[in-house]
Design a protein around this motif. Structure first.
Motif, short mmCIF file in Angstrom:
data_model
loop_
_atom_site.label_atom_id
_atom_site.label_comp_id
_atom_site.label_asym_id
_atom_site.label_seq_id
_atom_site.Cartn_x
_atom_site.Cartn_y
_atom_site.Cartn_z
N GLY A 114 0.82 -1.21 0.00
CA GLY A 114 0.00 0.00 0.00
C GLY A 114 0.85 1.25 0.00
N LEU A 115 1.93 1.22 0.74
CA LEU A 115 2.87 2.35 0.75
C LEU A 115 3.50 2.49 -0.63
N GLY A 116 3.86 1.37 -1.25
CA GLY A 116 4.42 1.40 -2.60
C GLY A 116 3.45 1.98 -3.61
N LEU A 117 2.17 1.63 -3.49
CA LEU A 117 1.15 2.16 -4.40
C LEU A 117 0.99 3.67 -4.20
N ALA A 118 0.92 4.09 -2.94
CA ALA A 118 0.78 5.53 -2.65
C ALA A 118 1.98 6.30 -3.18
N ALA A 119 3.17 5.74 -3.06
CA ALA A 119 4.38 6.40 -3.58
C ALA A 119 4.34 6.46 -5.11
N ALA A 120 3.88 5.38 -5.75
CA ALA A 120 3.82 5.35 -7.21
C ALA A 120 2.87 6.41 -7.75
N TYR A 121 1.81 6.71 -7.01
CA TYR A 121 0.85 7.73 -7.43
C TYR A 121 1.18 9.12 -6.89
N GLY A 122 2.31 9.23 -6.20
CA GLY A 122 2.73 10.52 -5.69
C GLY A 122 1.96 11.01 -4.48
N ARG A 123 1.22 10.13 -3.83
CA ARG A 123 0.45 10.51 -2.64
C ARG A 123 1.27 10.39 -1.37
N MET A 124 2.43 9.80 -1.46
CA MET A 124 3.28 9.55 -0.30
C MET A 124 4.73 9.70 -0.75
N VAL A 149 9.61 -0.88 -1.27
CA VAL A 149 8.15 -0.83 -1.34
C VAL A 149 7.66 -1.02 -2.77
N GLN A 150 8.45 -0.60 -3.75
CA GLN A 150 8.08 -0.84 -5.13
C GLN A 150 8.07 -2.35 -5.42
N ALA A 151 9.07 -3.05 -4.92
CA ALA A 151 9.12 -4.51 -5.10
C ALA A 151 7.97 -5.19 -4.37
N ARG A 152 7.63 -4.72 -3.19
CA ARG A 152 6.51 -5.32 -2.44
C ARG A 152 5.20 -5.14 -3.19
N LEU A 153 5.07 -4.05 -3.94
CA LEU A 153 3.87 -3.81 -4.72
C LEU A 153 3.89 -4.61 -6.03
N GLU A 154 4.99 -4.55 -6.74
CA GLU A 154 5.04 -5.12 -8.08
C GLU A 154 5.40 -6.61 -8.13
N ARG A 155 6.10 -7.09 -7.10
CA ARG A 155 6.51 -8.50 -7.08
C ARG A 155 6.29 -9.10 -5.68
N PRO A 156 5.03 -9.18 -5.28
CA PRO A 156 4.77 -9.75 -3.95
C PRO A 156 5.22 -11.21 -3.88
N GLU A 157 5.62 -11.62 -2.71
CA GLU A 157 6.05 -13.00 -2.50
C GLU A 157 4.98 -13.74 -1.71
#
Length: 170
Positions: A30-40, A50-58
């Motif tokens: 969720g933090l990665g998504l907010a960062a990707a959209y510039g909200r965080m 956080v980008q990896a946690r969003l785009e490549r979850p394990e």
């Protein structure tokens, strides 16, 4: 996927007194998504994480297999920890008391947000694909033994109650 007959992890087996656990650190995607959209704004030390946690979850496949016969109920956290735990509560016809101070928060989350916002993010953001599960008191020692071999943390965050509803406590 397939599971051996009678060994599938289900949402409907939680009982009052069972502990509630979560793997890993919910909220990172969720933090990665907010960062990707510039909200965080996420510092450079944590941006790739956080980008990896969003785009490549394990997905916690090994943990799920290990929990067969140990967990009384389980669900993956795809819609947010509170909402997905709510599915267990509904299907099991029970309630829960969740200790928000016990939530395992990553360094990325706590460095990027104040404590309250980090807790809200951990409870409400999805796409982490961690496991939320319940374990009866007589299976706790077995869970603790299993979790020592896992590549992620396993944290007790609450308890199942007979009274319906999800109560968040500090």
């Amino acid at each position: 996927g397939f599971a051996p007959l009678g060994q599938a992890l289900r949402r409907d087996g939680a009982k009052p007194g069972d502990g509630i656990y979560v793997t890993g650190t919910p909220g990172d995607a969720g933090l990665g998504l907010a960062a990707a959209y510039g909200r965080m704004i996420v510092g450079p030390a944590y941006h790739a994480y956080v980008q990896a946690r969003l785009e490549r979850p394990e997905p916690r496949l090994a943990q799920g297999v290990a929990l067969r016969g140990v967990a009384s109920a389980a669900i993956d956290v795809s819609d947010g920890l509170a909402q997905d735990l709510g599915h267990i509560l509904e299907r099991s016809a029970v309630g829960a008391r969740l200790d928000v101070e016990q939530l395992p928060l990553s360094s990325a989350l706590t460095a990027s947000l104040d404590r309250g916002a980090a807790i809200i993010t951990a409870l409400t953001s999805g796409d982490d694909y961690e496991l939320c599960f319940t374990v009866s008191p007589d299976q706790t020692a077995q869970l603790e033994a299993l979790a020592t071999d896992w590549d992620c943390c396993c944290t007790r965050i609450g308890v199942i109650t007979a009274e319906p509803g999800l109560r968040l406590v500090r």
